[in-house]
Design a protein around this motif. Structure first.
Motif, PDB file in Angstrom:
ATOM      1  N   SER A 167      32.081 -25.901 -14.512  1.00  0.00           N
ATOM      2  CA  SER A 167      30.601 -25.482 -14.780  1.00  0.00           C
ATOM      3  C   SER A 167      30.049 -25.752 -15.867  1.00  0.00           C
ATOM      4  N   VAL A 168      30.466 -25.744 -16.996  1.00  0.00           N
ATOM      5  CA  VAL A 168      29.366 -26.182 -18.214  1.00  0.00           C
ATOM      6  C   VAL A 168      29.054 -27.777 -17.715  1.00  0.00           C
ATOM      7  N   GLY A 169      29.120 -28.734 -17.394  1.00  0.00           N
ATOM      8  CA  GLY A 169      29.203 -29.597 -17.159  1.00  0.00           C
ATOM      9  C   GLY A 169      27.815 -29.735 -15.977  1.00  0.00           C
ATOM     10  N   ILE A 170      28.794 -29.008 -15.177  1.00  0.00           N
ATOM     11  CA  ILE A 170      27.754 -29.262 -13.800  1.00  0.00           C
ATOM     12  C   ILE A 170      26.177 -28.564 -14.243  1.00  0.00           C
ATOM     13  N   ALA A 171      26.191 -27.821 -15.079  1.00  0.00           N
ATOM     14  CA  ALA A 171      24.956 -26.865 -15.295  1.00  0.00           C
ATOM     15  C   ALA A 171      24.040 -28.058 -16.682  1.00  0.00           C
ATOM     16  N   VAL A 172      24.749 -28.142 -17.375  1.00  0.00           N
ATOM     17  CA  VAL A 172      23.626 -29.378 -18.014  1.00  0.00           C
ATOM     18  C   VAL A 172      23.644 -31.039 -17.041  1.00  0.00           C
ATOM     19  N   ALA A 173      23.886 -30.923 -15.736  1.00  0.00           N
ATOM     20  CA  ALA A 173      23.699 -32.359 -15.527  1.00  0.00           C
ATOM     21  C   ALA A 173      22.510 -31.670 -14.857  1.00  0.00           C
ATOM     22  N   ALA A 174      22.376 -30.601 -14.416  1.00  0.00           N
ATOM     23  CA  ALA A 174      21.615 -29.525 -13.331  1.00  0.00           C
ATOM     24  C   ALA A 174      20.166 -29.789 -14.339  1.00  0.00           C
ATOM     25  N   GLY A 175      20.312 -29.642 -14.986  1.00  0.00           N
ATOM     26  CA  GLY A 175      19.494 -28.690 -16.300  1.00  0.00           C
ATOM     27  C   GLY A 175      18.638 -29.952 -16.476  1.00  0.00           C
ATOM     28  N   PHE A 176      18.991 -31.658 -16.613  1.00  0.00           N
ATOM     29  CA  PHE A 176      18.607 -32.423 -17.207  1.00  0.00           C
ATOM     30  C   PHE A 176      17.835 -32.698 -15.887  1.00  0.00           C
ATOM     31  N   LEU A 177      18.613 -33.417 -14.920  1.00  0.00           N
ATOM     32  CA  LEU A 177      18.087 -32.966 -13.739  1.00  0.00           C
ATOM     33  C   LEU A 177      16.825 -32.631 -13.043  1.00  0.00           C
ATOM     34  N   LEU A 178      16.873 -31.353 -13.826  1.00  0.00           N
ATOM     35  CA  LEU A 178      15.176 -30.683 -13.195  1.00  0.00           C
ATOM     36  C   LEU A 178      14.234 -30.932 -14.250  1.00  0.00           C
ATOM     37  N   SER A 179      14.774 -31.313 -15.470  1.00  0.00           N
ATOM     38  CA  SER A 179      13.361 -31.467 -16.832  1.00  0.00           C
ATOM     39  C   SER A 179      13.234 -32.254 -16.094  1.00  0.00           C
ATOM     40  N   ARG A 180      13.771 -34.071 -15.599  1.00  0.00           N
ATOM     41  CA  ARG A 180      13.387 -35.019 -15.485  1.00  0.00           C
ATOM     42  C   ARG A 180      12.439 -34.634 -14.487  1.00  0.00           C
ATOM     43  N   LEU A 181      12.653 -34.116 -13.314  1.00  0.00           N
ATOM     44  CA  LEU A 181      11.660 -34.139 -12.585  1.00  0.00           C
ATOM     45  C   LEU A 181      10.708 -32.844 -12.539  1.00  0.00           C
ATOM     46  N   ILE A 182      10.759 -32.105 -13.168  1.00  0.00           N
ATOM     47  CA  ILE A 182       9.661 -31.719 -13.693  1.00  0.00           C
ATOM     48  C   ILE A 182       8.303 -31.866 -14.778  1.00  0.00           C
ATOM     49  N   SER A 183       9.141 -33.232 -15.349  1.00  0.00           N
ATOM     50  CA  SER A 183       7.908 -34.421 -16.549  1.00  0.00           C
ATOM     51  C   SER A 183       7.425 -34.890 -16.044  1.00  0.00           C
ATOM     52  N   ARG A 184       7.828 -34.893 -15.073  1.00  0.00           N
ATOM     53  CA  ARG A 184       7.526 -36.385 -14.538  1.00  0.00           C
ATOM     54  C   ARG A 184       5.884 -35.976 -13.341  1.00  0.00           C
ATOM     55  N   THR A 185       6.013 -34.654 -13.195  1.00  0.00           N
ATOM     56  CA  THR A 185       5.023 -34.239 -12.824  1.00  0.00           C
ATOM     57  C   THR A 185       3.559 -33.441 -13.574  1.00  0.00           C
TER      58      THR A 185
END
Length: 76
Positions: free
Chosen positions: A58-76
């Motif tokens: 669960s922690v791994g999934i949360a970290v991966a989701a947070g990383f992906l969201l931060s990458r998506l948000i930082s591109r815009t």
């Protein structure tokens, strides 16, 4: 006066039909809302059980989701 009475009766019948349809729609929406609420509660409970049974995953999934969201948000 007969024409006015007929028009009034027709209008009253139309209003009754609309009110009936509105009540039926409200009841259907109320039932669907209750079903969605129950589904949400079941989903939350399933998530709690999964997290309790698999804390590391669960922690791994949360970290991966947070990383992906931060990458998506930082591109815009």
């Amino acid at each position: 006066m007969e024409i006015i009475d007929k028009a009034a009766n027709t209008a009253n019948e139309a209003i009754d039909k609309v009110a009936n349809a509105t009540n039926q729609a409200a009841e259907a929406l109320g039932k669907k809302g209750e079903q969605l609420k129950n589904a949400e509660q079941q989903l939350l409970e399933d998530c709690r059980v999964y997290i309790r049974d698999n804390p590391i995953t669960s922690v791994g999934i949360a970290v991966a989701a947070g990383f992906l969201l931060s990458r998506l948000i930082s591109r815009t």
